[in-house]
Scaffold this motif. Structure first.
Motif, PDB file in Angstrom:
ATOM      1  N   SER A  82       0.855  -1.190   0.000  1.00 22.51           N
ATOM      2  CA  SER A  82       0.000   0.000   0.000  1.00 22.51           C
ATOM      3  C   SER A  82       0.890   1.237   0.000  1.00 22.51           C
ATOM      4  CB  SER A  82      -0.926   0.008   1.226  1.00 22.51           C
ATOM      5  OG  SER A  82      -1.734  -1.136   1.267  1.00 22.51           O
ATOM      6  N   PRO A  83       1.564   1.500  -1.108  1.00 23.99           N
ATOM      7  CA  PRO A  83       2.499   2.627  -1.149  1.00 23.99           C
ATOM      8  C   PRO A  83       1.783   3.967  -1.200  1.00 23.99           C
ATOM      9  CG  PRO A  83       2.292   1.673  -3.328  1.00 23.99           C
ATOM     10  CD  PRO A  83       1.496   0.792  -2.401  1.00 23.99           C
ATOM     11  N   ALA A  84       2.522   5.032  -0.932  1.00 24.95           N
ATOM     12  CA  ALA A  84       1.967   6.371  -1.090  1.00 24.95           C
ATOM     13  C   ALA A  84       1.518   6.546  -2.530  1.00 24.95           C
ATOM     14  CB  ALA A  84       3.009   7.417  -0.730  1.00 24.95           C
ATOM     15  N   PRO A  85       0.297   7.024  -2.762  1.00 24.25           N
ATOM     16  CA  PRO A  85      -0.242   7.091  -4.120  1.00 24.25           C
ATOM     17  C   PRO A  85       0.532   8.043  -5.012  1.00 24.25           C
ATOM     18  CG  PRO A  85      -1.680   8.237  -2.583  1.00 24.25           C
ATOM     19  CD  PRO A  85      -0.647   7.528  -1.763  1.00 24.25           C
ATOM     20  N   ASP A  86       0.837   7.586  -6.193  1.00 23.88           N
ATOM     21  CA  ASP A  86       1.580   8.367  -7.162  1.00 23.88           C
ATOM     22  C   ASP A  86       1.231   7.831  -8.543  1.00 23.88           C
ATOM     23  OD1 ASP A  86       4.321   8.291  -8.919  1.00 23.88           O
ATOM     24  OD2 ASP A  86       4.168  10.149  -7.764  1.00 23.88           O
ATOM     25  N   ALA A  87       0.917   8.723  -9.480  1.00 19.15           N
ATOM     26  CA  ALA A  87       0.465   8.293 -10.800  1.00 19.15           C
ATOM     27  C   ALA A  87       1.533   7.489 -11.528  1.00 19.15           C
ATOM     28  CB  ALA A  87       0.052   9.506 -11.628  1.00 19.15           C
ATOM     29  N   GLU A  88       2.783   7.935 -11.441  1.00 15.19           N
ATOM     30  CA  GLU A  88       3.866   7.217 -12.128  1.00 15.19           C
ATOM     31  C   GLU A  88       4.074   5.836 -11.520  1.00 15.19           C
ATOM     32  OE1 GLU A  88       8.647   7.733 -13.094  1.00 15.19           O
ATOM     33  OE2 GLU A  88       7.483   9.422 -12.291  1.00 15.19           O
ATOM     34  N   LEU A  89       4.039   5.763 -10.189  1.00 17.63           N
ATOM     35  CA  LEU A  89       4.200   4.474  -9.524  1.00 17.63           C
ATOM     36  C   LEU A  89       3.054   3.538  -9.872  1.00 17.63           C
ATOM     37  CD1 LEU A  89       5.636   2.609  -7.523  1.00 17.63           C
ATOM     38  CD2 LEU A  89       4.391   3.770  -5.673  1.00 17.63           C
ATOM     39  N   ALA A  90       1.833   4.084  -9.909  1.00 22.76           N
ATOM     40  CA  ALA A  90       0.681   3.264 -10.267  1.00 22.76           C
ATOM     41  C   ALA A  90       0.864   2.647 -11.643  1.00 22.76           C
ATOM     42  CB  ALA A  90      -0.590   4.110 -10.215  1.00 22.76           C
ATOM     43  N   GLY A  91       1.416   3.421 -12.572  1.00 22.46           N
ATOM     44  CA  GLY A  91       1.663   2.906 -13.917  1.00 22.46           C
ATOM     45  C   GLY A  91       2.686   1.787 -13.921  1.00 22.46           C
ATOM     46  N   GLU A  92       3.764   1.951 -13.144  1.00 22.38           N
ATOM     47  CA  GLU A  92       4.786   0.905 -13.070  1.00 22.38           C
ATOM     48  C   GLU A  92       4.230  -0.375 -12.457  1.00 22.38           C
ATOM     49  OE1 GLU A  92       8.881   1.908 -11.958  1.00 22.38           O
ATOM     50  OE2 GLU A  92       8.139   3.945 -11.581  1.00 22.38           O
ATOM     51  N   LEU A  93       3.434  -0.220 -11.401  1.00 26.35           N
ATOM     52  CA  LEU A  93       2.853  -1.396 -10.761  1.00 26.35           C
ATOM     53  C   LEU A  93       1.876  -2.100 -11.689  1.00 26.35           C
ATOM     54  CD1 LEU A  93       2.198  -0.048  -7.132  1.00 26.35           C
ATOM     55  CD2 LEU A  93       4.120  -1.433  -7.939  1.00 26.35           C
ATOM     56  N   GLY A  94       1.135  -1.304 -12.459  1.00 22.66           N
ATOM     57  CA  GLY A  94       0.164  -1.880 -13.383  1.00 22.66           C
ATOM     58  C   GLY A  94       0.788  -2.718 -14.480  1.00 22.66           C
ATOM     59  N   ASP A  95       2.079  -2.536 -14.723  1.00 22.05           N
ATOM     60  CA  ASP A  95       2.776  -3.298 -15.763  1.00 22.05           C
ATOM     61  C   ASP A  95       3.333  -4.625 -15.254  1.00 22.05           C
ATOM     62  OD1 ASP A  95       2.299  -1.327 -17.640  1.00 22.05           O
ATOM     63  OD2 ASP A  95       4.193  -0.276 -17.263  1.00 22.05           O
ATOM     64  N   ILE A  96       3.205  -4.888 -13.963  1.00 23.01           N
ATOM     65  CA  ILE A  96       3.739  -6.133 -13.405  1.00 23.01           C
ATOM     66  C   ILE A  96       2.726  -7.258 -13.574  1.00 23.01           C
ATOM     67  CG2 ILE A  96       4.557  -7.267 -11.302  1.00 23.01           C
ATOM     68  CD1 ILE A  96       5.499  -4.562 -10.300  1.00 23.01           C
ATOM     69  N   PRO A  97       3.075  -8.326 -14.266  1.00 23.45           N
ATOM     70  CA  PRO A  97       2.140  -9.444 -14.460  1.00 23.45           C
ATOM     71  C   PRO A  97       1.719 -10.058 -13.123  1.00 23.45           C
ATOM     72  CG  PRO A  97       4.047  -9.636 -15.917  1.00 23.45           C
ATOM     73  CD  PRO A  97       4.368  -8.554 -14.947  1.00 23.45           C
ATOM     74  N   GLY A  98       0.441 -10.421 -13.035  1.00 25.87           N
ATOM     75  CA  GLY A  98      -0.068 -11.089 -11.842  1.00 25.87           C
ATOM     76  C   GLY A  98      -0.291 -10.184 -10.651  1.00 25.87           C
ATOM     77  N   LEU A  99      -0.259  -8.868 -10.872  1.00 25.14           N
ATOM     78  CA  LEU A  99      -0.440  -7.915  -9.773  1.00 25.14           C
ATOM     79  C   LEU A  99      -1.689  -7.078 -10.031  1.00 25.14           C
ATOM     80  CD1 LEU A  99       1.185  -7.108  -7.175  1.00 25.14           C
ATOM     81  CD2 LEU A  99       2.037  -5.164  -8.496  1.00 25.14           C
ATOM     82  N   ALA A 100      -2.633  -7.124  -9.113  1.00 27.69           N
ATOM     83  CA  ALA A 100      -3.841  -6.308  -9.214  1.00 27.69           C
ATOM     84  C   ALA A 100      -3.609  -4.995  -8.474  1.00 27.69           C
ATOM     85  CB  ALA A 100      -5.041  -7.035  -8.614  1.00 27.69           C
ATOM     86  N   VAL A 101      -3.773  -3.880  -9.187  1.00 23.85           N
ATOM     87  CA  VAL A 101      -3.537  -2.562  -8.607  1.00 23.85           C
ATOM     88  C   VAL A 101      -4.867  -1.818  -8.526  1.00 23.85           C
ATOM     89  CG1 VAL A 101      -2.263  -0.397  -8.792  1.00 23.85           C
ATOM     90  CG2 VAL A 101      -1.218  -2.539  -9.573  1.00 23.85           C
ATOM     91  N   THR A 102      -5.213  -1.366  -7.329  1.00 25.73           N
ATOM     92  CA  THR A 102      -6.502  -0.720  -7.100  1.00 25.73           C
ATOM     93  C   THR A 102      -6.303   0.640  -6.458  1.00 25.73           C
ATOM     94  OG1 THR A 102      -7.498  -2.896  -6.705  1.00 25.73           O
ATOM     95  CG2 THR A 102      -8.778  -0.966  -6.038  1.00 25.73           C
ATOM     96  N   ALA A 103      -6.991   1.638  -7.001  1.00 22.90           N
ATOM     97  CA  ALA A 103      -6.995   2.973  -6.396  1.00 22.90           C
ATOM     98  C   ALA A 103      -8.267   3.146  -5.585  1.00 22.90           C
ATOM     99  CB  ALA A 103      -6.912   4.044  -7.473  1.00 22.90           C
TER     100      ALA A 103
END
Length: 589
Positions: A304-325
């Motif tokens: 649950s990292p500090a919200p950041d648009a760039e970080l959200a994009g990087e996390l979204g590119d990781i296979p098998g990882l669900a990213v929710t805002a």
């Protein structure tokens, strides 16, 4: 429980104390997270703001309304992880520690706090002071509680009604451990290994010694007990003594090392929160790049990292990882000073309303929140949160619609009526917070259109200036809360509050509503009063709520059952419900 199963959670901060209720312990949210997963209570909030009653631990019931008397009863067969039964002595210790009722009056507390570490020091034998958590209800229980005849109950008498009676009392530290260390009592025979379970008779003797010390008002004994409660559970770098890791919840701490806290399923836990994952590792990761690397490598399951648009994009590119805002309990707001402001102008309601008309609420959300949380919207209530019963009805009638968008003409007209030209508004805020600095910039630009000169009152120690007369005109900060509880409502909005009425707001009708909220535990009565209070705050131009702070949650597909609560425990709120997504026992290696 799935034997051998393991989940790794990235966290911020570090574990500094196993006592999350002391001042030192409350300074780290991770301390509270660990206490939550290793402890039990009569009730706890779920992710929808509702209260869950844990009858597997015990029950809390009102036996008298005036004065409020509550019987707290521990269920049969509830034990600590060392096999010692949880008893009313544990509840009595929690009362003593968090009520302040046994403390030596007029004590200069600061004299006993180490200014370098913030830890509480040892007390003289003739001084009693428990450095507990005030403001949660027990401070209203000044009378010493009575033990029930059944050996499982404690009767607590409150001087005034508190709607938080169901959650005010819970066992924190084990009374038999605290008393044995404080009073020099052995829990085992001399030839018994220190890692062995305590002897039943010796444990009961230690519990009774604590009960007797409270009943007799034994200053020397209580002073020693307070010393242990205040500081013995703080972590000072060495591996904690195993005896200090005794717990009564679904998990217990099994290791603290290398920036990680290992929680292992408590084999003696028999409650309703029995865990499926055997081991949860809470590992501190502060660097976003390191977090991305470890998530990509499969070394972390939940973050649950500090919200950041760039970080959200990087996390979204990781296979098998669900990213929710999403959003959390903390909400951003701008408060105006009703009296003793720097310019002295905001004592005029017309000037306050004029300024609120040029606060660009939607622009702030669009530019600073929506990039992380696409569905983010304005927060339109001071006292209710979206999703809580009564919020939608409140915002439809509370007057917030008048400030949905900026209205420069209305602002100019109000300033003309007030006879004010080019008013200065100095805003206090945290200059090190990039988002808050950006909020200040857009407010400055927007307000200038109506003739306001917004100046900068930011400083590194901004929080120490909150409520200081003449220091600023408006404050931009956040409250860490969901639906403001009755005690918090009174602390913030009651005219005579010395706690958190930082802008000198005073309204007799609001005071009456605050008293009505604090005097009832009926949800419908509270909601109706909160809605009326909300309308008064908007009508008086108290300030503006801006938005709920956004959150970012990443969960590996190796786990199921993970969800996030907007409340303080966040993603850990239901950790006992997590499970491996496949027969493989270990989600993260």
């Amino acid at each position: 429980m799935v034997e051998g199963s393991r989940a790794t959670v990235a966290v911020t901060g570090s574990l500094t104390s196993l006592n999350a209720n002391s001042t030192y312990g409350r300074a780290s949210s991770l301390n509270a997270d660990v206490a939550y997963l290793t402890g039990s209570s009569f009730a706890y909030p779920d992710a929808d703001y509702a209260l869950v009653h844990d009858t597997s631990f015990g029950t809390a019931e009102v036996t008298e309304r005036d004065p409020l008397t509550v019987r707290y009863t521990i269920a049969d067969d509830v034990v600590w992880s060392d096999g010692v039964p949880v008893t009313p002595a544990d509840l009595l210790l929690a009362w003593a520690a968090n009520s302040g009722s046994l403390d030596t009056p007029d004590l200069d507390v600061d004299a006993y706090i180490d200014p370098e570490t913030g830890r509480f020091g040892e007390l003289p034998d003739d001084i009693v002071y428990f450095d507990g958590a005030r403001g949660r209800g027990l401070e209203l229980a000044t009378q010493t509680p009575q033990l029930g005849d059944d050996g499982r109950s404690l009767f607590v008498h409150y001087d005034a009604f508190t709607p938080a009676w169901e959650t005010a009392l819970a066992p924190g530290l084990p009374a038999h451990i605290v008393a044995s260390r404080a009073l020099g009592l052995s829990l085992r025979a001399d030839d018994t290994a220190a890692t062995a379970d305590p002897d039943d008779a010796e444990a009961r003797h230690a519990q009774q010694a604590l009960v007797d010390a409270v009943a007799d008002g034994d200053t020397a004994a209580l002073s020693a007990i307070a010393d242990v409660w205040n500081g013995a559970y703080d972590l000072t770098g060495a591996e904690p003594d195993a005896e200090l890791l005794v717990a009564n919840g679904p998990y217990l701490v099994s290791a603290v090392a290398d920036g990680a806290v290992t929680l292992t399923a408590n084999p003696r836990y028999r409650g309703s929160r029995a865990p499926t994952i055997e081991t949860i590792v809470l590992t501190t990761i502060g660097d976003p790049d390191e977090l991305v690397r470890r998530l990509r490598a499969g070394e972390v399951d939940v973050a649950s990292p500090a919200p950041d648009a760039e970080l959200a994009g990087e996390l979204g590119d990781i296979p098998g990882l669900a990213v929710t805002a999403g959003s959390e309990a903390t909400f951003e707001h701008l408060d105006l000073q009703f009296a003793d402001s720097k310019s002295g102008l905001f004592d005029d309601e017309r000037v306050r309303r004029a300024f609120l008309h040029v606060v660009p609420r939607q622009q702030i959300v669009d530019e600073l929140v929506a990039p992380v949380q696409a569905d983010a919207g304005q927060l339109d209530s001071f006292v209710l949160r979206p999703g809580v019963e009564g919020y939608d009805e409140a915002i439809a009638e509370n007057g917030s619609a008048e400030y949905q968008s900026t209205d420069v003409d209305a602002a100019k007209e109000l300033l003309e009526q007030a006879g004010v030209t080019s008013p200065e508004v100095c805003i206090l805020y945290d200059r090190s917070d990039e988002r808050r600095a950006a909020e200040f910039a857009v407010i400055t630009t927007s307000a200038a259109r109506a003739g306001f000169r917004v100046t900068d009152c930011s400083r590194p120690d901004w929080s120490s200036l909150l409520g200081v007369a003449g220091a600023y005109d408006a404050a931009l900060f956040a409250w860490d809360t969901t639906r403001l509880g009755p005690s918090a409502i009174a602390a913030v909005f009651r005219s005579d509050s010395q706690i958190a009425n930082l802008n000198r707001f005073a309204d007799p009708e609001a005071d009456a509503l605050v008293d009505e909220i604090a005097g009832s535990d009926d949800p419908e009565t509270q909601t109706a009063a909160l809605q009326k209070l909300d309308a008064i705050l908007w009508a008086d131009a108290y300030g503006v709520p801006l938005f709920a702070h956004p959150t970012l949650t990443a969960v590996s597909d190796r786990l199921t059952g993970v969800s996030r609560s907007p409340l303080a425990r966040g993603v850990l709120w239901n950790a006992w419900q997590w499970a491996p997504a496949s027969p493989s026992p270990s989600p993260a290696g």
